[in-house]
Motif scaffolding. Structure first.
Motif, PDB file in Angstrom:
ATOM      1  N   THR A   1     -13.006 -65.097 -16.471  1.00 39.10           N
ATOM      2  CA  THR A   1     -14.018 -65.984 -17.274  1.00 39.10           C
ATOM      3  C   THR A   1     -12.636 -66.953 -17.415  1.00 39.10           C
ATOM      4  O   THR A   1     -12.128 -67.949 -16.912  1.00 39.10           O
ATOM      5  CB  THR A   1     -14.818 -65.994 -18.482  1.00 39.10           C
ATOM      6  OG1 THR A   1     -15.634 -64.461 -18.259  1.00 39.10           O
ATOM      7  CG2 THR A   1     -14.719 -66.926 -19.311  1.00 39.10           C
ATOM      8  N   GLN A   2     -11.377 -65.775 -18.074  1.00 39.00           N
ATOM      9  CA  GLN A   2     -10.502 -66.672 -18.049  1.00 39.00           C
ATOM     10  C   GLN A   2      -9.685 -67.444 -16.969  1.00 39.00           C
ATOM     11  O   GLN A   2      -8.750 -68.735 -16.986  1.00 39.00           O
ATOM     12  CB  GLN A   2      -9.310 -65.641 -19.137  1.00 39.00           C
ATOM     13  CG  GLN A   2      -9.436 -65.330 -20.212  1.00 39.00           C
ATOM     14  CD  GLN A   2      -8.289 -63.950 -20.796  1.00 39.00           C
ATOM     15  OE1 GLN A   2      -7.148 -64.215 -20.957  1.00 39.00           O
ATOM     16  NE2 GLN A   2      -8.580 -62.941 -21.808  1.00 39.00           N
ATOM     17  N   LEU A   3      -9.380 -66.066 -15.893  1.00 33.31           N
ATOM     18  CA  LEU A   3      -8.874 -67.015 -14.704  1.00 33.31           C
ATOM     19  C   LEU A   3      -9.770 -68.333 -14.215  1.00 33.31           C
ATOM     20  O   LEU A   3      -8.970 -68.780 -13.686  1.00 33.31           O
ATOM     21  CB  LEU A   3      -8.868 -65.691 -13.932  1.00 33.31           C
ATOM     22  CG  LEU A   3      -8.307 -66.083 -11.765  1.00 33.31           C
ATOM     23  CD1 LEU A   3      -7.481 -66.108 -12.049  1.00 33.31           C
ATOM     24  CD2 LEU A   3      -8.908 -65.160 -11.649  1.00 33.31           C
ATOM     25  N   ALA A   4     -10.861 -68.029 -13.820  1.00 31.59           N
ATOM     26  CA  ALA A   4     -11.717 -69.455 -13.755  1.00 31.59           C
ATOM     27  C   ALA A   4     -10.972 -70.488 -14.682  1.00 31.59           C
ATOM     28  O   ALA A   4     -11.186 -71.316 -14.420  1.00 31.59           O
ATOM     29  CB  ALA A   4     -13.147 -69.849 -13.696  1.00 31.59           C
ATOM     30  N   VAL A   5     -11.161 -70.848 -16.307  1.00 31.71           N
ATOM     31  CA  VAL A   5     -11.159 -71.325 -16.955  1.00 31.71           C
ATOM     32  C   VAL A   5      -9.584 -72.397 -16.854  1.00 31.71           C
ATOM     33  O   VAL A   5      -9.115 -73.302 -16.420  1.00 31.71           O
ATOM     34  CB  VAL A   5     -11.065 -71.381 -18.888  1.00 31.71           C
ATOM     35  CG1 VAL A   5     -10.268 -72.289 -19.099  1.00 31.71           C
ATOM     36  CG2 VAL A   5     -12.350 -71.003 -18.771  1.00 31.71           C
ATOM     37  N   LEU A   6      -8.378 -71.345 -16.794  1.00 36.77           N
ATOM     38  CA  LEU A   6      -7.391 -71.914 -15.920  1.00 36.77           C
ATOM     39  C   LEU A   6      -7.439 -72.129 -14.500  1.00 36.77           C
ATOM     40  O   LEU A   6      -6.933 -72.812 -14.095  1.00 36.77           O
ATOM     41  CB  LEU A   6      -6.150 -70.683 -15.943  1.00 36.77           C
ATOM     42  CG  LEU A   6      -5.556 -69.920 -17.164  1.00 36.77           C
ATOM     43  CD1 LEU A   6      -5.613 -68.262 -17.126  1.00 36.77           C
ATOM     44  CD2 LEU A   6      -5.247 -70.729 -18.136  1.00 36.77           C
ATOM     45  N   GLN A   7      -8.007 -71.525 -13.868  1.00 32.80           N
ATOM     46  CA  GLN A   7      -8.047 -72.485 -12.694  1.00 32.80           C
ATOM     47  C   GLN A   7      -8.573 -73.599 -12.405  1.00 32.80           C
ATOM     48  O   GLN A   7      -8.204 -75.036 -11.923  1.00 32.80           O
ATOM     49  CB  GLN A   7      -8.676 -71.308 -11.138  1.00 32.80           C
ATOM     50  CG  GLN A   7      -8.166 -70.471 -10.983  1.00 32.80           C
ATOM     51  CD  GLN A   7      -8.800 -69.389 -10.113  1.00 32.80           C
ATOM     52  OE1 GLN A   7     -10.209 -69.508  -9.843  1.00 32.80           O
ATOM     53  NE2 GLN A   7      -8.149 -68.279  -8.983  1.00 32.80           N
ATOM     54  N   ARG A   8      -9.736 -73.866 -13.103  1.00 30.14           N
ATOM     55  CA  ARG A   8      -9.805 -75.321 -13.314  1.00 30.14           C
ATOM     56  C   ARG A   8      -8.735 -75.990 -13.869  1.00 30.14           C
ATOM     57  O   ARG A   8      -9.213 -77.784 -13.280  1.00 30.14           O
ATOM     58  CB  ARG A   8     -11.477 -76.031 -13.852  1.00 30.14           C
ATOM     59  CG  ARG A   8     -12.268 -74.923 -13.427  1.00 30.14           C
ATOM     60  CD  ARG A   8     -13.856 -75.163 -14.333  1.00 30.14           C
ATOM     61  NE  ARG A   8     -13.840 -74.579 -15.506  1.00 30.14           N
ATOM     62  CZ  ARG A   8     -14.315 -74.084 -15.934  1.00 30.14           C
ATOM     63  NH1 ARG A   8     -15.035 -72.828 -14.859  1.00 30.14           N
ATOM     64  NH2 ARG A   8     -14.505 -72.888 -17.324  1.00 30.14           N
ATOM     65  N   LYS A   9      -8.345 -75.715 -14.731  1.00 28.95           N
ATOM     66  CA  LYS A   9      -7.370 -76.981 -15.017  1.00 28.95           C
ATOM     67  C   LYS A   9      -5.727 -76.932 -14.403  1.00 28.95           C
ATOM     68  O   LYS A   9      -5.495 -78.221 -14.448  1.00 28.95           O
ATOM     69  CB  LYS A   9      -6.482 -75.831 -17.026  1.00 28.95           C
ATOM     70  CG  LYS A   9      -5.848 -76.632 -17.618  1.00 28.95           C
ATOM     71  CD  LYS A   9      -4.656 -75.693 -18.713  1.00 28.95           C
ATOM     72  CE  LYS A   9      -4.211 -76.584 -18.922  1.00 28.95           C
ATOM     73  NZ  LYS A   9      -3.211 -76.335 -20.695  1.00 28.95           N
ATOM     74  N   LEU A  10      -6.107 -75.696 -13.531  1.00 25.88           N
ATOM     75  CA  LEU A  10      -4.693 -76.247 -12.655  1.00 25.88           C
ATOM     76  C   LEU A  10      -5.201 -77.983 -11.839  1.00 25.88           C
ATOM     77  O   LEU A  10      -4.284 -77.986 -10.902  1.00 25.88           O
ATOM     78  CB  LEU A  10      -4.101 -74.768 -12.204  1.00 25.88           C
ATOM     79  CG  LEU A  10      -3.721 -74.404 -10.971  1.00 25.88           C
ATOM     80  CD1 LEU A  10      -2.274 -75.642 -11.452  1.00 25.88           C
ATOM     81  CD2 LEU A  10      -3.386 -73.183 -10.123  1.00 25.88           C
ATOM     82  N   SER A  11      -6.706 -77.115 -11.185  1.00 24.96           N
ATOM     83  CA  SER A  11      -6.674 -78.406  -9.942  1.00 24.96           C
ATOM     84  C   SER A  11      -6.721 -79.239 -10.856  1.00 24.96           C
ATOM     85  O   SER A  11      -6.361 -79.971  -9.429  1.00 24.96           O
ATOM     86  CB  SER A  11      -8.466 -77.744  -9.912  1.00 24.96           C
ATOM     87  OG  SER A  11      -9.369 -78.202 -11.251  1.00 24.96           O
ATOM     88  N   ARG A  12      -6.910 -79.719 -11.737  1.00 20.87           N
ATOM     89  CA  ARG A  12      -6.531 -81.227 -12.777  1.00 20.87           C
ATOM     90  C   ARG A  12      -5.354 -81.088 -12.817  1.00 20.87           C
ATOM     91  O   ARG A  12      -5.124 -82.636 -12.911  1.00 20.87           O
ATOM     92  CB  ARG A  12      -7.290 -81.554 -14.560  1.00 20.87           C
ATOM     93  CG  ARG A  12      -8.744 -81.091 -13.329  1.00 20.87           C
ATOM     94  CD  ARG A  12      -9.589 -81.351 -15.077  1.00 20.87           C
ATOM     95  NE  ARG A  12      -9.332 -80.578 -15.596  1.00 20.87           N
ATOM     96  CZ  ARG A  12     -10.221 -79.314 -16.672  1.00 20.87           C
ATOM     97  NH1 ARG A  12     -11.467 -79.794 -16.062  1.00 20.87           N
ATOM     98  NH2 ARG A  12      -9.449 -78.903 -17.634  1.00 20.87           N
TER      99      ARG A  12
END
Length: 213
Positions: free
Chosen positions: A197-208
């Motif tokens: 779950t943490q990884l998914a949040v960080l990946q979405r943040k990175l994509s922006r």
């Protein structure tokens, strides 16, 4: 920690000054000898010169040979480490350095909770050794820190009993899907602790993010 009186502190400072003199004298001697002869001065030759120097130099008067000899050994180790490219060239020691020390490998002892460095030289101290496990007492290092604080660190050999083995050795295979599998066939699974779950949040943040931000 050591608590010398004023007279004892003057004697300790005298030993530090003598060790500093020996270090600087023989460091300069080894440096100059190498520059002139392209080879290092042997330790045995320096040891012979120290015996003569101790009789002639007023800076070394009434100072025991052992702390001076230990200083010479420390210099030899530091000098050889430089030539093996394991450390920098040894520095000359300054009189007002914030930390100074000298060593004694023998001819000292602990008596009634006090440290006896030499005859009629008993130092009050705070701290104790784990006497129930100490098998042999070795080197003592007396250190001076700024604001007239003195310490002693002592090398000891302890008798540590290893626990008896109650089971046979096992084989462990580290895996990707499971954390480990042991030779009995038992598997240990990887506990994720919500990392997906943490990884998914960080990946979405990175994509922006913008490149270079």
């Amino acid at each position: 920690r050591l608590y010398p009186n004023k007279i004892q502190e003057q004697e300790l400072l005298k030993v530090l000054a003598g060790c500093r003199f020996v270090w600087n004298h023989f460091l300069a001697l080894r440096r100059d000898y190498y520059l002139e002869n392209k080879k290092t001065l042997p330790y045995a030759e320096m040891s012979r010169q120290l015996t003569k120097l101790r009789k002639s130099a007023p800076e070394l008067k009434d100072i025991q040979l052992q702390p001076l000899g230990q200083t010479l050994r420390r210099l030899d180790v530091a000098y050889n480490r430089f030539f093996r490219k394991q450390s920098r060239f040894p520095n000359f020691k300054k009189e007002y350095s914030s930390k100074q020390s000298f060593q004694k490998a023998k001819d000292w002892r602990i008596i009634d909770g006090k440290i006896k460095l030499q005859n009629d030289f008993l130092l009050n101290c705070r701290g104790r050794l784990p006497s129930e496990t100490v098998k042999k007492i070795g080197m003592i290092v007396v250190s001076y820190v700024a604001q007239s604080r003195w310490y002693a660190s002592i090398t000891v050999k302890e008798d540590i009993r290893t626990p008896k083995r109650h089971s046979k050795p096992i084989g462990i295979d580290l895996g990707i899907k499971s954390l480990a599998t042991i030779s009995s066939g038992k598997k240990y699974e990887i506990k994720k602790h919500g990392l997906d779950t943490q990884l998914a949040v960080l990946q979405r943040k990175l994509s922006r993010q913008k490149i270079g931000s």
